[in-house]
Write an enzyme that holds these catalytic residues in place. Structure first.
Site, short mmCIF file in Angstrom:
data_model
loop_
_atom_site.label_atom_id
_atom_site.label_comp_id
_atom_site.label_asym_id
_atom_site.label_seq_id
_atom_site.Cartn_x
_atom_site.Cartn_y
_atom_site.Cartn_z
N GLU A 39 -25.16 -58.90 12.09
CA GLU A 39 -24.50 -59.35 10.87
C GLU A 39 -24.95 -60.77 10.53
O GLU A 39 -25.59 -61.45 11.33
CB GLU A 39 -22.98 -59.25 11.00
CG GLU A 39 -22.51 -57.80 11.12
CD GLU A 39 -21.01 -57.65 11.01
OE1 GLU A 39 -20.34 -58.60 10.60
OE2 GLU A 39 -20.51 -56.56 11.32
N HIS A 63 -15.38 -63.20 0.78
CA HIS A 63 -16.38 -62.23 1.20
C HIS A 63 -17.32 -61.99 0.03
O HIS A 63 -16.88 -61.79 -1.10
CB HIS A 63 -15.71 -60.92 1.62
CG HIS A 63 -16.62 -60.04 2.44
ND1 HIS A 63 -17.67 -59.35 1.87
CD2 HIS A 63 -16.65 -59.78 3.76
CE1 HIS A 63 -18.31 -58.69 2.82
NE2 HIS A 63 -17.71 -58.92 3.98
N ARG A 78 -16.14 -69.00 8.61
CA ARG A 78 -16.08 -68.10 9.77
C ARG A 78 -17.35 -67.29 9.90
O ARG A 78 -17.84 -66.69 8.95
CB ARG A 78 -14.88 -67.16 9.63
CG ARG A 78 -14.80 -66.12 10.75
CD ARG A 78 -13.55 -65.28 10.63
NE ARG A 78 -13.55 -64.44 9.45
CZ ARG A 78 -14.13 -63.24 9.36
NH1 ARG A 78 -14.82 -62.77 10.40
NH2 ARG A 78 -14.05 -62.53 8.26
N HIS A 135 -11.08 -63.31 1.31
CA HIS A 135 -11.16 -62.44 2.49
C HIS A 135 -10.43 -62.96 3.71
O HIS A 135 -9.74 -62.21 4.39
CB HIS A 135 -12.63 -62.22 2.82
CG HIS A 135 -12.89 -61.23 3.92
ND1 HIS A 135 -12.40 -59.95 3.89
CD2 HIS A 135 -13.59 -61.36 5.09
CE1 HIS A 135 -12.79 -59.31 4.99
NE2 HIS A 135 -13.50 -60.14 5.73
#
Length: 514
Positions: A109, A224, A364, A329
């Site tokens: 990711e 997000h 994050r 998000h």
């Protein structure tokens, strides 16, 4: 045997309750059904350095790089160092992560230097973790109270002494406790576009603030990059881009190639801003995520939940690109804690998204959220009953302290409107921010009458605090982008600490019925 109240039933709350129940009397509260939590909706996976070609040190380095200089290193090292063992314990508990011919399957990711993200059911990782943990909780000695809305944290003699709750039948009562563990999740419902479920109204953060605990870094909401641009803002996992899907503009061009060397796999704040800029250039039309090259069979096998969501919206993402937009998000800020979840109020712990350990910094790293709830829930329970330490050092220097924003003038306030609140936050404190917009937002929120205790009151209280923190940070860093201060400030990065008001002592003589 001490009494412990855990509020929240996502991964952090369930793990804390399970671990505490081996030595303590535990009551688990959740305002909806026990399985209705943000964890259930997590698609992409959980990151941990479990493989021979990876290391906790590399995971630490990736997390620090994504956090844009604001991470608390001790928290990052706890997160990444404890992570592998905690994930192994999930597997022992019955969580069925996906496997391939070599053992556990793993994905790559954004901003990870190694493929270290475990997933389950293709894109239903959170649902599988929630299933296993709920099953374990239901067979334990834990008292479960569903439909229990957290009104406040009770305070006696300068320490948390329980909670006040509103039960499903509308009655209000109090639960006495020797320790309170908040695991109530984030504040996604502050925004008109969010991937969060309806229960994410920041109840634990607001209750902790009213009880006198410090909050930190509330200006950092992670947006997000890719939610389906349809009603409901269904999340399109980071893992889709990790498998090779690309973003295109109206001309079919891969615009992220010109934004960052990692293109679609750049840190989330970079991708979200890149999409927002491209949408503005297209007159507000969404960009599209093109996964067609991955093939229908692969998409059906790897992302069955996403495929079902696309079909429900009349989209076939195996044949054509799908429209996407950024959406709120994850909250990097929250109730300030040390690396054991201890807040600045003795007896009160916060774990998971409700907390701000500093592990995420200003942005994050993908798939660190489930890991955070898992790791710090364990760490909090490990120190139950120990002497309460001083506030963590990271709250001191460098830091900017804020008081409470001004409340509305008595008798001169407009009626509260949740949709208007969400629109104000999205416009002024969303992906792009500036002083004029934030000042206008602060004035409008100050002009809204505070609703009766409940979700709306919590959202208004937190909305005011988020805007105040965003105004105070006159720089761009991580997920916080100010067009009037587009660069990071000179000197060391600072945290934004909101000094809590003095709590009102409350009684905890009544206990909730079983």
């Amino acid at each position: 045997m001490s009494r412990v109240v855990v509020a929240g039933s996502g991964i952090a709350g369930l793990v804390a309750a399970l671990r505490a129940s081996t030595r303590h009397e535990v009551t688990l509260l959740t305002k909806a059904a026990i399985a209705e939590a943000n964890t259930r909706y997590a698609q992409g996976g959980i990151a941990a350095a479990l493989f021979p070609d990876d290391s906790a040190q590399a995971h630490v380095a990736d997390t620090l790089r994504a956090g844009a200089g604001l991470n608390v290193r001790e928290a990052v090292e706890a997160l990444c160092g404890d992570g592998p063992q905690r994930v192994r314990e999930l597997i022992a508990l019955g969580v069925a992560f996906d496997r391939d011919g070599d053992g556990l399957a793993r994905g790559l990711e954004a901003a990870h230097s190694s493929a270290r993200v475990l997933h389950a059911g293709g894109d239903a990782t959170g649902a599988e973790i929630e299933r296993a943990l709920v099953a374990a909780v239901r067979t334990s000695s834990i008292r479960i109270v569903e439909g229990a809305f957290l009104l406040d944290v009770s305070v006696e003699d300068g320490a948390a002494a329980g909670v006040a709750v509103r039960l499903a039948d509308g009655t209000e009562t109090a639960i006495a406790a020797d320790a309170v563990i908040l695991a109530t999740g984030g504040w996604g419902q502050l925004y008109s576009h969010t991937t969060n479920p309806a229960v994410a109204t920041g109840d634990g953060m607001a209750a902790a603030w009213r009880a006198g605990a410090a909050l930190a870094d509330l200006e950092f909401t992670q947006f997000h990059p890719t939610a389906l641009a349809i009603p409901g803002s269904f999340l399109v996992s980071e893992a889709v881009r990790g498998e090779g899907a690309v973003l295109r503009n109206a001309r079919g061009e891969r615009f992220m190639l010109d934004v960052h060397p990692d293109a679609e796999l750049a840190p989330r704040d970079v991708v979200a801003r890149g999409i927002a800029v491209e949408m503005a250039a297209q007159g507000g039309r969404p960009v599209v995520l093109d996964a067609t090259a991955l093939g229908a069979d692969f998409l059906a096998r790897r992302f069955p939940t996403l495929g079902a969501a696309c079909r429900a919206a009349g989209l076939d993402w195996s044949r054509e690109p799908v429209p996407v937009t950024p959406a709120a998000h994850y909250a990097m800020g929250g109730v300030a804690t040390d690396v054991h979840g201890r807040t600045t109020l003795p007896g009160l712990f916060a774990v998971g998204e409700v907390a701000c350990t500093g592990a995420h910094g200003a942005n994050r790293l993908a798939s660190n959220s489930l890991l955070e709830g898992l790791v710090f829930a364990h760490r909090a329970v490990d120190v139950l009953g120990e002497p309460w330490p001083d506030a963590p050092a990271w709250l001191d220097e460098p830091a900017v302290g804020l008081g409470a924003p001004a409340a509305e003038a008595p008798g001169d306030a407009a009626a509260f409107d949740r949709e208007r609140l969400q629109s104000v936050l999205w416009t002024a404190a969303g992906v792009h921010r500036d002083r004029s917009g934030l000042r206008a937002a602060a004035a409008e929120l100050a002009g809204m009458a505070m609703p009766a205790p409940g979700e709306d009151a919590n959202l208004l209280q937190l909305g005011r605090l988020v805007v105040a923190a965003a105004l105070a940070r006159e720089e761009s860093r991580g997920a916080h982008f100010r067009s009037d201060f587009p660069l990071p400030a000179d000197g060391p990065a600072h945290h934004t600490v909101l000094a809590a008001p003095a709590p009102v002592p409350t009684s905890t003589e009544v206990t909730v019925p079983c």
